[in-house]
Design a protein around this motif. Structure first.
Motif, PDB file in Angstrom:
ATOM      1  N   VAL A   6     -47.207  -2.847  15.608  1.00 46.49           N
ATOM      2  CA  VAL A   6     -47.293  -3.975  14.672  1.00 46.49           C
ATOM      3  C   VAL A   6     -46.278  -5.046  15.042  1.00 46.49           C
ATOM      4  O   VAL A   6     -46.587  -6.235  15.149  1.00 46.49           O
ATOM      5  CB  VAL A   6     -47.047  -3.493  13.220  1.00 46.49           C
ATOM      6  N   VAL A   7     -45.035  -4.598  15.245  1.00 49.50           N
ATOM      7  CA  VAL A   7     -43.955  -5.530  15.542  1.00 49.50           C
ATOM      8  C   VAL A   7     -44.119  -6.115  16.940  1.00 49.50           C
ATOM      9  O   VAL A   7     -43.900  -7.301  17.170  1.00 49.50           O
ATOM     10  CB  VAL A   7     -42.597  -4.805  15.419  1.00 49.50           C
ATOM     11  N   GLY A   8     -44.535  -5.242  17.876  1.00 52.44           N
ATOM     12  CA  GLY A   8     -44.572  -5.639  19.273  1.00 52.44           C
ATOM     13  C   GLY A   8     -45.744  -6.508  19.660  1.00 52.44           C
ATOM     14  O   GLY A   8     -45.673  -7.210  20.660  1.00 52.44           O
ATOM     15  N   TYR A   9     -46.850  -6.475  18.886  1.00 52.52           N
ATOM     16  CA  TYR A   9     -47.965  -7.300  19.350  1.00 52.52           C
ATOM     17  C   TYR A   9     -47.865  -8.728  18.882  1.00 52.52           C
ATOM     18  O   TYR A   9     -48.497  -9.613  19.451  1.00 52.52           O
ATOM     19  CB  TYR A   9     -49.321  -6.666  19.001  1.00 52.52           C
ATOM     20  N   TYR A  10     -47.026  -9.026  17.868  1.00 52.96           N
ATOM     21  CA  TYR A  10     -46.843 -10.437  17.545  1.00 52.96           C
ATOM     22  C   TYR A  10     -45.694 -10.721  16.579  1.00 52.96           C
ATOM     23  O   TYR A  10     -44.838 -11.541  16.839  1.00 52.96           O
ATOM     24  CB  TYR A  10     -48.125 -11.036  16.951  1.00 52.96           C
ATOM     25  N   SER A  11     -45.641 -10.076  15.427  1.00 60.92           N
ATOM     26  CA  SER A  11     -44.871 -10.593  14.295  1.00 60.92           C
ATOM     27  C   SER A  11     -43.364 -10.486  14.444  1.00 60.92           C
ATOM     28  O   SER A  11     -42.628 -11.333  13.943  1.00 60.92           O
ATOM     29  CB  SER A  11     -45.299  -9.865  13.013  1.00 60.92           C
ATOM     30  N   GLY A  12     -42.844  -9.434  15.121  1.00 60.29           N
ATOM     31  CA  GLY A  12     -41.423  -9.131  15.027  1.00 60.29           C
ATOM     32  C   GLY A  12     -41.151  -8.376  13.737  1.00 60.29           C
ATOM     33  O   GLY A  12     -42.004  -8.296  12.854  1.00 60.29           O
ATOM     34  N   TYR A  13     -39.956  -7.822  13.601  1.00 57.70           N
ATOM     35  CA  TYR A  13     -39.620  -7.078  12.387  1.00 57.70           C
ATOM     36  C   TYR A  13     -39.465  -8.007  11.184  1.00 57.70           C
ATOM     37  O   TYR A  13     -39.838  -7.658  10.067  1.00 57.70           O
ATOM     38  CB  TYR A  13     -38.319  -6.295  12.589  1.00 57.70           C
ATOM     39  N   ILE A  14     -38.902  -9.192  11.430  1.00 60.64           N
ATOM     40  CA  ILE A  14     -38.613 -10.142  10.351  1.00 60.64           C
ATOM     41  C   ILE A  14     -38.969 -11.540  10.844  1.00 60.64           C
ATOM     42  O   ILE A  14     -38.799 -11.842  12.029  1.00 60.64           O
ATOM     43  CB  ILE A  14     -37.113 -10.090   9.963  1.00 60.64           C
ATOM     44  N   GLN A  15     -39.461 -12.387   9.940  1.00 60.62           N
ATOM     45  CA  GLN A  15     -39.689 -13.789  10.266  1.00 60.62           C
ATOM     46  C   GLN A  15     -38.998 -14.687   9.244  1.00 60.62           C
ATOM     47  O   GLN A  15     -38.912 -14.351   8.057  1.00 60.62           O
ATOM     48  CB  GLN A  15     -41.182 -14.119  10.305  1.00 60.62           C
TER      49      GLN A  15
END
Length: 404
Positions: free
Chosen positions: A49-58
């Motif tokens: 989830v984090v690695g394909y786009y969003s990051g842990y926090i935005q």
């Protein structure tokens, strides 16, 4: 003398002792492998989830997430970056400028998501370079795009072709530009794979007339378990003009999917512990009934029931400890193997996981805490069940026992 009796009693009937040890060892083995799989699969899902786009926090401008338009972007402030760098848990800051535009090649025109990003930092967060299937990765100073595979097929585009992007820039300015296709990337999520266009951040800002402006900062952190603490500490430090959002808040459907999987894992774990409990009780019951004549003789010749209980408790503890140690020794190479060579599914199962942007990969996780925790749980269960012989001896009539 009691210690000698405990040790000799165990090996007086070696077959019975080995059966009991084996049952405890396999209980530990199955419990550790089950928990290792649970942790490994969950951590792999979160990394996907984090690695394909969003990051842990935005971090966004206040109100951007509710109305994701370019006019809700924010100016990049060096003081904001400095405040983020002061947090020791944050190891990566990826600036992005995103908006919806039209992409055109020849007679084909489609809607797409334009992602302006720092080429180096984007690759550190999402390993975008490793997902290139044709062409090459772009550089920060280039005016070239990377197209997602599905979008390239929809407009019949290939590497080195030229595409045109039409859209609305910052504050309603018309945005239009021609860009060369540097590479084509395959993204796991079908929705992203059919709609994403990557362009270096500086070229995107110029194209959209949004110099030094961003729609988001994606953050990478050292310890995912401290993510909520990082979110809580960031909000007061950066001010109320920004919103700080963890990935679960941005993608609640995926977070709910992981929670549902977690609930099913807990059910399976409960069933496993129930099976382990009945298996151990059956073994202890067999061991107790087989020794009824022995217990009757010991009480008849004058051994106090209290001392007999101490001996039985010592036997139970020692045989349980040996079984737990054996189970840990058996489970370690198994978990290491499943961590290095995880189970990979294909076919319909793989397609179902790809719908959420996940790999159909089931790795185990080697964590010493899992070994000790699960071993202690099985040890406690075995000792609890081991109280049955003590209760049995308390109500034992030596005459009747010797008759049987």
């Amino acid at each position: 003398m009691i210690l000698k009796l405990i040790w000799r009693n165990l090996w007086r009937n070696s077959r019975r002792t080995l059966i009991t040890m084996a049952s405890i060892a396999f209980a530990v083995l199955f419990a550790i492998i089950m928990k290792s799989f649970q942790n490994g699969v969950f951590n792999n899902l979160i990394k996907n989830v984090v690695g394909y786009y969003s990051g842990y926090i935005q971090i966004h401008q206040k109100g951007y997430w509710d109305e994701q338009v370019l006019d809700n972007c924010f100016a990049l402030d060096n003081s904001l970056i400095e405040k983020l760098k002061q947090n020791p848990q944050i190891n990566l800051i990826v600036p992005r400028l995103e908006t919806f535009v039209l992409i055109s090649k020849g007679n084909s025109t489609k809607g797409c998501m334009l992602v302006g990003t720092d080429a180096v930092k984007e690759n550190e967060l999402t390993q975008l370079k490793n997902k290139i299937i044709k062409g090459a990765y772009f550089q920060n100073k280039e005016e070239a795009v990377i197209l997602s595979e599905g979008l390239a097929k929809r407009i019949n585009a290939a590497v080195n072709d030229t595409i045109v992007l039409f859209g609305q820039g910052y504050q309603g300015v018309m945005a239009a530009g021609k860009f060369k296709i540097k590479g084509i990337v395959h993204l796991a999520s079908p929705a992203m794979n059919d709609a994403f266009v990557y362009l270096p951040l500086s070229a995107t800002q110029y194209y959209l007339s949004a110099e030094n402006r961003l729609t988001s900062l994606s953050l990478g952190i050292d310890n995912p378990e401290k993510m909520n603490a990082v979110v809580n500490s960031l909000q007061p430090s950066i001010g109320n003009n920004y919103e700080v959002m963890p990935w679960q808040e941005m993608m609640p459907e995926i977070a709910n999917h992981i929670k549902a999987d977690g609930f099913s894992f807990y059910i399976f774990s409960g069933i496993l512990y129930l099976i382990i409990g009945f298996g151990l009780f059956g073994t202890i019951l067999m061991m107790t009934v087989e020794r009824m004549y022995e217990f009757g003789m010991l009480i008849a010749i004058g051994m106090k029931k209290s001392k007999l209980k101490i001996i039985l408790l010592g036997e139970t503890f020692l045989i349980t400890l040996l079984g737990v140690v054996l189970g840990m020794m058996l489970s370690m190479p198994s978990v290491i193997y499943l961590q290095e060579r995880p189970i990979r599914f294909s076919g319909e199962i793989a397609q179902a996981y790809e719908q959420f942007g996940f790999e159909a990969l089931f790795p185990a996780e080697f964590d010493l805490n899992i070994f000790f925790t699960q071993s202690l749980i099985v040890l406690f269960m075995a000792l609890l069940i081991g109280l049955y012989p003590l209760w049995f001896v308390s109500g034992l009539n030596p005459v009747n026992a010797m008759k049987k």
